[in-house]
Design a protein around this motif. Structure first.
Motif, mmCIF file in Angstrom:
data_model
loop_
_atom_site.group_PDB
_atom_site.id
_atom_site.type_symbol
_atom_site.label_atom_id
_atom_site.label_comp_id
_atom_site.label_asym_id
_atom_site.label_seq_id
_atom_site.Cartn_x
_atom_site.Cartn_y
_atom_site.Cartn_z
ATOM 1 N N PRO A 10 -52.896 33.256 77.551
ATOM 2 C CA PRO A 10 -53.076 32.312 78.229
ATOM 3 C C PRO A 10 -54.023 31.520 78.367
ATOM 4 C CG PRO A 10 -52.085 32.751 80.270
ATOM 5 C CD PRO A 10 -51.980 33.495 78.512
ATOM 6 N N LEU A 11 -55.317 30.689 77.146
ATOM 7 C CA LEU A 11 -56.608 30.545 77.340
ATOM 8 C C LEU A 11 -56.548 28.666 76.459
ATOM 9 C CD1 LEU A 11 -58.073 32.846 75.166
ATOM 10 C CD2 LEU A 11 -57.848 32.693 77.758
ATOM 11 N N GLY A 12 -57.242 27.851 78.040
ATOM 12 C CA GLY A 12 -56.572 27.121 77.168
ATOM 13 C C GLY A 12 -58.163 25.757 75.844
ATOM 14 N N ALA A 13 -58.070 24.639 76.235
ATOM 15 C CA ALA A 13 -59.155 23.927 75.373
ATOM 16 C C ALA A 13 -60.625 24.430 75.429
ATOM 17 C CB ALA A 13 -58.634 22.994 75.204
ATOM 18 N N ALA A 14 -60.859 24.845 76.591
ATOM 19 C CA ALA A 14 -62.472 25.221 76.701
ATOM 20 C C ALA A 14 -63.143 26.702 75.783
ATOM 21 C CB ALA A 14 -62.428 25.289 78.189
ATOM 22 N N VAL A 15 -62.147 27.524 76.145
ATOM 23 C CA VAL A 15 -61.860 28.431 75.618
ATOM 24 C C VAL A 15 -62.157 28.351 73.574
ATOM 25 C CG1 VAL A 15 -60.751 30.862 75.400
ATOM 26 C CG2 VAL A 15 -61.580 30.092 77.143
ATOM 27 N N VAL A 16 -60.798 27.646 73.388
ATOM 28 C CA VAL A 16 -60.568 27.382 72.092
ATOM 29 C C VAL A 16 -62.443 26.039 71.810
ATOM 30 C CG1 VAL A 16 -59.931 26.201 70.124
ATOM 31 C CG2 VAL A 16 -58.664 27.539 72.125
ATOM 32 N N LEU A 17 -63.004 25.784 72.212
ATOM 33 C CA LEU A 17 -64.191 25.738 72.163
ATOM 34 C C LEU A 17 -65.008 25.983 71.647
ATOM 35 C CD1 LEU A 17 -63.754 21.907 74.224
ATOM 36 C CD2 LEU A 17 -64.150 21.763 71.319
ATOM 37 N N LEU A 18 -64.992 27.459 72.221
ATOM 38 C CA LEU A 18 -65.943 28.348 72.936
ATOM 39 C C LEU A 18 -65.658 28.613 71.214
ATOM 40 C CD1 LEU A 18 -68.051 30.011 74.155
ATOM 41 C CD2 LEU A 18 -66.388 31.777 74.967
ATOM 42 N N LEU A 19 -64.745 28.801 71.121
ATOM 43 C CA LEU A 19 -64.539 29.856 69.792
ATOM 44 C C LEU A 19 -64.794 29.330 68.453
ATOM 45 C CD1 LEU A 19 -61.876 32.372 70.785
ATOM 46 C CD2 LEU A 19 -64.635 32.594 70.931
ATOM 47 N N LEU A 20 -64.024 28.148 68.365
ATOM 48 C CA LEU A 20 -63.768 27.445 66.755
ATOM 49 C C LEU A 20 -64.650 26.590 66.893
ATOM 50 C CD1 LEU A 20 -60.654 26.944 66.526
ATOM 51 C CD2 LEU A 20 -61.875 28.686 65.096
ATOM 52 N N PRO A 21 -65.726 26.425 65.411
ATOM 53 C CA PRO A 21 -66.846 25.421 65.361
ATOM 54 C C PRO A 21 -66.536 23.988 65.108
ATOM 55 C CG PRO A 21 -66.508 26.359 63.584
ATOM 56 C CD PRO A 21 -65.718 27.293 64.478
ATOM 57 N N GLN A 22 -65.089 24.109 64.947
ATOM 58 C CA GLN A 22 -64.676 22.182 65.333
ATOM 59 C C GLN A 22 -64.867 22.015 66.105
ATOM 60 O OE1 GLN A 22 -63.344 25.119 63.919
ATOM 61 N NE2 GLN A 22 -62.684 24.774 61.743
ATOM 62 N N ARG A 23 -64.661 19.814 66.109
ATOM 63 C CA ARG A 23 -64.127 19.179 67.048
ATOM 64 C C ARG A 23 -63.828 18.409 67.445
ATOM 65 N NH1 ARG A 23 -66.128 23.269 69.222
ATOM 66 N NH2 ARG A 23 -67.938 23.719 70.717
ATOM 67 N N PRO A 24 -63.204 17.802 69.032
ATOM 68 C CA PRO A 24 -61.961 16.165 68.411
ATOM 69 C C PRO A 24 -63.447 15.447 67.262
ATOM 70 C CG PRO A 24 -62.445 17.167 70.390
ATOM 71 C CD PRO A 24 -63.743 18.153 69.776
ATOM 72 N N PRO A 25 -62.206 14.912 66.570
ATOM 73 C CA PRO A 25 -60.684 14.749 66.540
ATOM 74 C C PRO A 25 -60.077 16.162 65.640
ATOM 75 C CG PRO A 25 -61.128 13.029 64.954
ATOM 76 C CD PRO A 25 -62.932 13.626 65.869
ATOM 77 N N LEU A 26 -61.112 16.370 65.069
ATOM 78 C CA LEU A 26 -60.100 17.116 64.135
ATOM 79 C C LEU A 26 -60.199 18.667 65.040
ATOM 80 C CD1 LEU A 26 -62.440 16.120 61.556
ATOM 81 C CD2 LEU A 26 -59.894 16.343 61.504
ATOM 82 N N LEU A 27 -60.358 18.836 65.687
ATOM 83 C CA LEU A 27 -60.340 20.056 66.794
ATOM 84 C C LEU A 27 -58.264 20.517 66.493
ATOM 85 C CD1 LEU A 27 -60.969 22.875 68.180
ATOM 86 C CD2 LEU A 27 -60.840 21.753 70.213
ATOM 87 N N LEU A 28 -57.868 20.972 66.207
ATOM 88 C CA LEU A 28 -56.230 20.611 65.649
ATOM 89 C C LEU A 28 -55.259 21.693 66.168
ATOM 90 C CD1 LEU A 28 -56.183 19.760 62.401
ATOM 91 C CD2 LEU A 28 -55.391 18.513 64.643
ATOM 92 N N VAL A 29 -56.171 23.393 67.454
ATOM 93 C CA VAL A 29 -55.766 24.013 68.397
ATOM 94 C C VAL A 29 -56.551 23.459 69.961
ATOM 95 C CG1 VAL A 29 -55.566 26.576 69.328
ATOM 96 C CG2 VAL A 29 -55.919 25.589 66.789
ATOM 97 N N ASP A 30 -55.156 23.167 71.000
ATOM 98 C CA ASP A 30 -54.716 22.875 72.014
ATOM 99 C C ASP A 30 -55.288 24.103 72.402
ATOM 100 O OD1 ASP A 30 -55.172 20.407 71.769
ATOM 101 O OD2 ASP A 30 -52.946 20.278 72.103
#
Length: 201
Positions: A10-30
Motif C-alpha cells: 500500500p503506497l499512497g499518492a505521494a509515492v505515485v507522484l514521485l514515480l510518475l511524471p503526470q500531475r493532477p488533474p491528469l494523474l489517474l493513479v491514486d
C-alpha cells in the motif's frame, strides 16, 4: 481479475507522484496496492473518481461519464509504474544490490510522507533520487493498444487496475491489463509501451 499472486504494497499518492511524471488533474493513479516480480511482473493500482474532477463539466449531460481516453490513460500510467519497478529492480541486480531494496525504499518513503512512526531517514534515498533524476526516461510511450471497454465509469467509482508484463522485445514491452469497478470488468486487453531501462545506470 486474475488470481496472480501479488504482495500487498500500500503506497499512497505521494509515492505515485514521485514515480510518475503526470500531475493532477491528469494523474489517474491514486495509489499502488500490490506488486509481484515473479512468476510474471504484476502490479495492482487504484484511482477514486470524484464528481469534482475538472473533466466533468457542468454543461455536459447527466449522468457524467469518465471518458474512455482517461480510462486508457490510467491503464498506461499503471503499466508505466510496473515498468519502473521492473527496470529499477534489474538495475539493482546489475550493480550487485538486492532488488527488494526498491520496495523497502518506497515503503519507507510512504511512511515518511504520512508522518508515521518507523521512518528511517536516508533509507533508499539514493534509489529515489535516481528515479527522480531519470525524468522523462521513466515514461514509456504508448505504441499500441487492443482494449475492450465493457462498462461506463461514473463519479464515485474506484478504478482497480491490474497490469501484467507478458512479453518483451528489444525496445518494447507488452502488457495485459484489466480494470474493474466493484468487481465488474470495465476494460481489458493488451497494450505495448516503449521500454524503460537504465534508470539507475
Amino acid at each position: 481479475m486474475s488470481q496472480t499472486k501479488t504482495d500487498a504494497l500500500p503506497l499512497g499518492a505521494a509515492v505515485v507522484l514521485l514515480l510518475l511524471p503526470q500531475r493532477p488533474p491528469l494523474l489517474l493513479v491514486d495509489r499502488i496496492e500490490a506488486y509481484s516480480r515473479a512468476p510474471r511482473p504484476t502490479l495492482h493500482a487504484a484511482r477514486a473518481v470524484s464528481v469534482n474532477e475538472p473533466f466533468f463539466s457542468a454543461e455536459l449531460p447527466t449522468p457524467p461519464v469518465l471518458p474512455r481516453a482517461l480510462v486508457l490513460e490510467g491503464i498506461v500510467q499503471a503499466a508505466n509504474l510496473l515498468q519502473i519497478f521492473v527496470a529499477v529492480q534489474r538495475d539493482l541486480e546489475a550493480i550487485g544490490r538486492n532488488p527488494a531494496d526498491l520496495v523497502t525504499a518506497l515503503r519507507n518513503a510512504d511512511v515518511g510522507y504520512r508522518l508515521e512512526p518507523g521512518f528511517a531517514a536516508g533509507l533508499g534515498e539514493d534509489i529515489l533520487a535516481a528515479i527522480t533524476m531519470a525524468g522523462h526516461t521513466r515514461a514509456g510511450a504508448l505504441g499500441a493498444s487492443q482494449l475492450r471497454f465493457l462498462r461506463h465509469v461514473f463519479p464515485g467509482d474506484v478504478l482497480s487496475y491490474e497490469v501484467r508484463l507478458i512479453r518483451e522485445g528489444a525496445d518494447v514491452q507488452h502488457f495485459e491489463a484489466e480494470v474493474e469497478v466493484r468487481g465488474q470488468t470495465v476494460a481489458q486487453g493488451m497494450l505495448s509501451l516503449s521500454k524503460v531501462e537504465g534508470i539507475l545506470r
